[in-house]
Design a protein around this motif. Structure first.
Motif, PDB file in Angstrom:
ATOM      1  N   GLY A   1     -14.640   1.254  -8.242  1.00 15.44           N
ATOM      2  CA  GLY A   1     -14.847  -0.101  -8.760  1.00 15.44           C
ATOM      3  C   GLY A   1     -14.756  -1.128  -7.642  1.00 15.44           C
ATOM      4  O   GLY A   1     -15.455  -1.036  -6.630  1.00 15.44           O
ATOM      5  N   THR A   2     -13.848  -2.087  -7.791  1.00 13.85           N
ATOM      6  CA  THR A   2     -13.669  -3.126  -6.783  1.00 13.85           C
ATOM      7  C   THR A   2     -13.318  -2.518  -5.428  1.00 13.85           C
ATOM      8  O   THR A   2     -13.801  -2.970  -4.381  1.00 13.85           O
ATOM      9  CB  THR A   2     -12.579  -4.117  -7.227  1.00 13.85           C
ATOM     10  N   GLY A   3     -12.492  -1.477  -5.433  1.00 11.08           N
ATOM     11  CA  GLY A   3     -12.142  -0.805  -4.181  1.00 11.08           C
ATOM     12  C   GLY A   3     -13.341  -0.162  -3.513  1.00 11.08           C
ATOM     13  O   GLY A   3     -13.443  -0.129  -2.278  1.00 11.08           O
ATOM     14  N   GLY A   4     -14.263   0.350  -4.317  1.00 12.07           N
ATOM     15  CA  GLY A   4     -15.487   0.914  -3.765  1.00 12.07           C
ATOM     16  C   GLY A   4     -16.389  -0.157  -3.181  1.00 12.07           C
ATOM     17  O   GLY A   4     -17.046   0.050  -2.152  1.00 12.07           O
ATOM     18  N   ALA A   5     -16.428  -1.313  -3.842  1.00 13.07           N
ATOM     19  CA  ALA A   5     -17.209  -2.432  -3.317  1.00 13.07           C
ATOM     20  C   ALA A   5     -16.665  -2.879  -1.966  1.00 13.07           C
ATOM     21  O   ALA A   5     -17.424  -3.222  -1.055  1.00 13.07           O
ATOM     22  CB  ALA A   5     -17.193  -3.589  -4.310  1.00 13.07           C
ATOM     23  N   ILE A   6     -15.342  -2.859  -1.813  1.00  6.29           N
ATOM     24  CA  ILE A   6     -14.725  -3.227  -0.545  1.00  6.29           C
ATOM     25  C   ILE A   6     -15.074  -2.209   0.533  1.00  6.29           C
ATOM     26  O   ILE A   6     -15.370  -2.573   1.680  1.00  6.29           O
ATOM     27  CB  ILE A   6     -13.204  -3.383  -0.719  1.00  6.29           C
TER      28      ILE A   6
ATOM     29  N   HIS B   1      -3.890  -6.755  -5.317  1.00  5.58           N
ATOM     30  CA  HIS B   1      -3.335  -7.909  -6.026  1.00  5.58           C
ATOM     31  C   HIS B   1      -1.898  -8.232  -5.658  1.00  5.58           C
ATOM     32  O   HIS B   1      -1.122  -8.700  -6.497  1.00  5.58           O
ATOM     33  CB  HIS B   1      -3.422  -7.672  -7.541  1.00  5.58           C
ATOM     34  N   GLY B   2      -1.508  -7.984  -4.430  1.00  5.93           N
ATOM     35  CA  GLY B   2      -0.153  -8.359  -4.023  1.00  5.93           C
ATOM     36  C   GLY B   2       0.929  -7.594  -4.751  1.00  5.93           C
ATOM     37  O   GLY B   2       1.937  -8.175  -5.177  1.00  5.93           O
ATOM     38  N   GLY B   3       0.723  -6.289  -4.897  1.00  5.01           N
ATOM     39  CA  GLY B   3       1.731  -5.444  -5.532  1.00  5.01           C
ATOM     40  C   GLY B   3       1.699  -5.449  -7.045  1.00  5.01           C
ATOM     41  O   GLY B   3       2.535  -4.805  -7.693  1.00  5.01           O
ATOM     42  N   ARG B   4       0.734  -6.120  -7.628  1.00  4.15           N
ATOM     43  CA  ARG B   4       0.658  -6.206  -9.089  1.00  4.15           C
ATOM     44  C   ARG B   4      -0.443  -5.292  -9.627  1.00  4.15           C
ATOM     45  O   ARG B   4      -1.446  -5.031  -8.973  1.00  4.15           O
ATOM     46  CB  ARG B   4       0.380  -7.644  -9.531  1.00  4.15           C
ATOM     47  N   TYR B   5      -0.217  -4.827 -10.843  1.00  2.00           N
ATOM     48  CA  TYR B   5      -1.210  -4.055 -11.586  1.00  2.00           C
ATOM     49  C   TYR B   5      -1.638  -4.912 -12.767  1.00  2.00           C
ATOM     50  O   TYR B   5      -0.812  -5.252 -13.627  1.00  2.00           O
ATOM     51  CB  TYR B   5      -0.598  -2.727 -12.060  1.00  2.00           C
TER      52      TYR B   5
ATOM     53  N   VAL C   1      -8.170  -3.111 -11.671  1.00  2.00           N
ATOM     54  CA  VAL C   1      -6.825  -3.335 -12.217  1.00  2.00           C
ATOM     55  C   VAL C   1      -5.760  -3.280 -11.133  1.00  2.00           C
ATOM     56  O   VAL C   1      -4.673  -3.814 -11.289  1.00  2.00           O
ATOM     57  CB  VAL C   1      -6.497  -2.317 -13.329  1.00  2.00           C
ATOM     58  N   GLY C   2      -6.063  -2.608 -10.017  1.00  2.00           N
ATOM     59  CA  GLY C   2      -5.120  -2.575  -8.912  1.00  2.00           C
ATOM     60  C   GLY C   2      -4.558  -1.198  -8.637  1.00  2.00           C
ATOM     61  O   GLY C   2      -4.822  -0.230  -9.352  1.00  2.00           O
ATOM     62  N   LEU C   3      -3.778  -1.134  -7.584  1.00  2.00           N
ATOM     63  CA  LEU C   3      -3.195   0.123  -7.128  1.00  2.00           C
ATOM     64  C   LEU C   3      -2.235   0.687  -8.174  1.00  2.00           C
ATOM     65  O   LEU C   3      -1.387  -0.027  -8.695  1.00  2.00           O
ATOM     66  CB  LEU C   3      -2.453  -0.105  -5.815  1.00  2.00           C
TER      67      LEU C   3
ATOM     68  N   GLY D   1       0.810  -1.206   0.000  1.00  2.00           N
ATOM     69  CA  GLY D   1       0.000   0.000   0.000  1.00  2.00           C
ATOM     70  C   GLY D   1       0.847   1.261   0.000  1.00  2.00           C
ATOM     71  O   GLY D   1       2.077   1.216   0.109  1.00  2.00           O
ATOM     72  N   HIS D   2       0.164   2.386  -0.123  1.00  2.00           N
ATOM     73  CA  HIS D   2       0.821   3.692  -0.189  1.00  2.00           C
ATOM     74  C   HIS D   2       0.204   4.586   0.871  1.00  2.00           C
ATOM     75  O   HIS D   2      -0.973   4.959   0.773  1.00  2.00           O
ATOM     76  CB  HIS D   2       0.639   4.295  -1.581  1.00  2.00           C
TER      77      HIS D   2
END
Length: 241
Positions: free
Chosen positions: A120-125, A67-71, A41-43, A20-21
């Motif tokens: 998107g997915t982050g908003g769902a979380i 996604h474990g540091g992946r985009y 798509v990820g961070l 994370g950042h």
């Protein structure tokens, strides 16, 4: 300009090492804190810059990983990971809680004043954290207008703001209606902003994921959605309280 400090934080979630950042405002006092969840798509640098922009405004902000540091720039790979995730509220909550634990461990974060926003997915979380009864001051979601398990929206204890493009085929009118009906039935303080002519991920500057059908950047609405989120935080999570 206010000095912002940033650092990379690693933590475990969803059987992955997440990266994370974290962005901190100037000073040493406790400040309200905000989780920021990325698109499927990820961070990316988009969310990292948003965390830094919120730190400029005085918030402790953590842009969390999916996604474990992946985009995941390949649409098929992204969908293969995100579709099962979006169908599993407990997995989403696990990812959200792990990030929330990192944010809460930051000494500058005011643990009584926390918000969750996402795309998107982050908003769902972010929504699933609310449905899990987490003590949040506000939830903001763009594109991620997902419905939850029956009855669990009643656990949401804060205002919810949602934004969506009028032409988003992934979040069509029927999905918007189901989402708002769920919140209304649960007695949640909710708002929905529909941005005319915008597609899915309209807030996200053009990158490789725009190869997906129904996805497109809308600069004017992207700025408006950001102002709306900042307004939500100013209302529900003022820096000076």
């Amino acid at each position: 300009m206010t000095t912002v400090t940033t650092r990379t934080v690693t933590y475990q979630a969803d059987a992955l090492t997440m990266v994370g950042h974290l962005a901190l405002p100037a000073g040493s006092d406790r400040r309200p804190a905000v989780l920021i969840g990325p698109e499927g798509v990820g961070l990316s640098d988009v969310e990292r810059r948003r965390a830094e922009a919120l730190a400029e405004l005085g918030y402790v902000a953590l842009a969390f990983d999916l996604h474990g540091g992946r985009y995941l720039s390949d649409p098929e790979e992204m969908l293969a990971r995100c579709m099962p995730l979006l169908a599993d509220p407990d997995r989403m909550r696990g990812i959200g809680h792990a990030a929330l634990d990192v944010l809460r461990a930051e000494p500058r974060a005011d643990l009584d004043r926390v918000a969750a926003i996402g795309y998107g997915t982050g908003g769902a979380i972010a929504l699933e954290l609310g449905r899990d009864g987490v003590n949040l001051r506000a939830i903001g979601t763009v594109n991620g207008l997902t419905t939850g398990r029956p009855g669990e929206a009643a656990r949401i204890r804060c205002p919810v703001w949602a934004g969506v493009g009028s032409e988003d085929p992934i979040m069509p009118p029927a999905q918007r209606q189901a989402f708002t009906a769920e919140l209304q039935a649960a007695g949640v303080d909710w708002r929905l902003a529909v941005y005319g002519g915008a597609l899915h991920a309209f807030h996200h500057p053009p990158v490789d994921h725009t190869a997906l059908p129904g996805v497109g950047y809308h600069p004017r609405h992207a700025q408006r959605a950001w102002r709306d989120i900042v307004g939500l935080l100013a209302e529900c999570l003022p820096v000076a309280e």
